[in-house]
Design an enzyme around this catalytic site. Structure first.
Site, mmCIF file in Angstrom:
data_model
loop_
_atom_site.group_PDB
_atom_site.id
_atom_site.type_symbol
_atom_site.label_atom_id
_atom_site.label_comp_id
_atom_site.label_asym_id
_atom_site.label_seq_id
_atom_site.Cartn_x
_atom_site.Cartn_y
_atom_site.Cartn_z
ATOM 1 N N GLU A 157 -6.257 -3.397 -1.511
ATOM 2 C CA GLU A 157 -7.016 -3.175 -2.731
ATOM 3 C C GLU A 157 -6.089 -3.271 -3.947
ATOM 4 O OE1 GLU A 157 -10.452 -0.073 -3.670
ATOM 5 O OE2 GLU A 157 -8.499 0.881 -3.611
ATOM 6 N N THR A 158 -4.955 -2.585 -3.876
ATOM 7 C CA THR A 158 -3.992 -2.630 -4.976
ATOM 8 C C THR A 158 -3.335 -3.995 -5.073
ATOM 9 O OG1 THR A 158 -3.549 -0.269 -4.682
ATOM 10 C CG2 THR A 158 -1.948 -1.527 -5.958
ATOM 11 N N CYS A 175 -1.390 -1.122 7.636
ATOM 12 C CA CYS A 175 -1.163 0.209 8.196
ATOM 13 C C CYS A 175 0.094 0.250 9.057
ATOM 14 C CB CYS A 175 -2.367 0.645 9.027
ATOM 15 S SG CYS A 175 -3.835 0.974 8.048
ATOM 16 N N ASP A 218 3.645 5.225 -8.350
ATOM 17 C CA ASP A 218 3.372 5.681 -6.991
ATOM 18 C C ASP A 218 2.452 6.891 -7.042
ATOM 19 O OD1 ASP A 218 4.603 5.254 -4.004
ATOM 20 O OD2 ASP A 218 4.068 7.350 -4.348
ATOM 21 N N ASP A 259 0.840 -0.116 0.030
ATOM 22 C CA ASP A 259 0.450 -0.104 1.437
ATOM 23 C C ASP A 259 -1.018 -0.436 1.635
ATOM 24 O OD1 ASP A 259 -0.776 2.111 0.421
ATOM 25 O OD2 ASP A 259 0.085 3.555 1.805
#
Length: 339
Positions: free
Chosen positions: A128-129, A181, A55, A125
């Site tokens: 991209e990841t 989001c 994280d 969140d």
């Protein structure tokens, strides 16, 4: 067999053999917010052998409403979520090997971490990841479980390389981007529902009961009393660049990972340095104090007050600039403070 798992062992789907398998498995969780902290606790209590948590953020007061591992003390200390989660999880079950990593889940890091991993859980969140996780999953044949929630709505899907469509395939069929989001707020029961789906599927995978793994896409709205399960077998796309016949894993290209981004649902910009390195936070704090800045910190980060804006600097040189969504302005602050 450890008495602490006796009730879990009584469940026919797990039993003694399944519990023994769980104790030998390694789970990687990307994100330690609402979904990540809850899933990490479930799997730690279930007795997974090894748990790695990644994280990039730290604990804030707004997290406490739904991120169940954290406390007001963590907020006061501005502890990174990964470090706070590790501390709490070790207190819950000392049998489990907990590894916490404070930083961005870049393609490079993901490829280093997946060696020996049995299952990955998505608790991030941003897409991209997620897309990088998806390509890592396909390249190294590691199953992963997607999850997202906002408001009273949530969704989850289990991806098994070679069997189910991947996330890149799903994006051709289901509009998932709107879930990135949390500007519409969120209620904790929606989080818990997604956690239940993700961890139930993870346990099936850990005990190797592949026939029981759900291959449909689940979505729900707890406030409107809606629940949907969609079969996704036809969504698999032969030309997919992540899992298709001529795959090239495009989202593992380091150049495709942005270095500056606005964090989801917040007036905050993250800047990640192009060159890896480690800062001496003590030395930097001294320099900034001498320049008249108000600096607070802990062993993991520094918080620098700058009028209406605040900059949080991590050991790896990454920084969060709070109080702005202007990328150019955020870069100028970063350059002023860190050169």
């Amino acid at each position: 067999m450890n008495e602490r798992y006796s009730r879990q062992v009584l469940f026919p789907g797990i039993g003694k053999e399944g519990q023994a398998k769980i104790s030998r498995k390694h789970v990687l969780i990307i994100g330690a917010g609402a979904l990540g902290s809850g899933s990490a606790e479930v799997l730690t209590r279930a007795g997974v052998g090894k748990l790695t948590i990644v994280d990039r953020d730290y604990v804030e007061a707004s997290n406490l409403q739904r991120q169940q591992l954290y406390t007001e003390e963590d907020v006061a200390e501005k502890l990174p979520k990964a470090a706070a989660a590790e501390k709490r999880l070790k207190a819950i079950n000392s049998d489990v090997k907990i590894i916490s990593i404070i930083g961005d889940a870049t393609p490079e890091l993901l490829e280093d971490l997946v060696v020996g991993v049995d299952v990955m859980l998505d608790a991030t969140d941003n897409f991209e990841t997620r897309m990088a996780m998806n390509d890592v999953s396909q390249k190294y044949k590691i199953p992963w479980i997607y999850g997202a929630c906002v408001g009273s709505y949530g969704m989850s899907f289990s991806m098994i390389p070679g069997k189910t469509p991947c996330l890149n395939c799903l994006l051709r069929t289901i509009p998932l981007q709107g879930m990135t989001c949390d500007t519409g707020g969120i209620i904790s029961p929606a989080v818990q529902m997604v956690i239940a789906h993700q961890t139930a599927e993870a346990l099936k995978m850990l005990v190797e009961d592949w026939e029981s793994v759900r291959t449909s896409f689940v979505s729900f709205d707890l406030w409107r009393n809606q629940y949907t399960s969609m079969k996704m077998s036809k969504a698999k796309f032969p030309g997919c660049l992540s899992c298709g016949e001529e795959r090239n894993y495009p989202f593992l290209d380091h150049e495709n990972m942005t270095k500056t981004t606005v964090l989801c649902g917040r007036d905050t910009v993250q800047i990640r340095p192009s060159i890896k390195g480690e800062l001496s936070l003590d030395r930097l704090a001294g320099q900034l104090n001498s320049l008249g800045y108000t600096v607070n910190g802990n062993p993991y980060l520094l918080s620098v007050e700058m009028g209406e804006e605040r900059m949080v600097i991590f050991q790896d040189g990454r920084a969060l600039i709070h109080g702005t969504k202007d990328l150019t302005h955020a870069k100028s602050i970063y350059q002023r403070i860190l050169g």
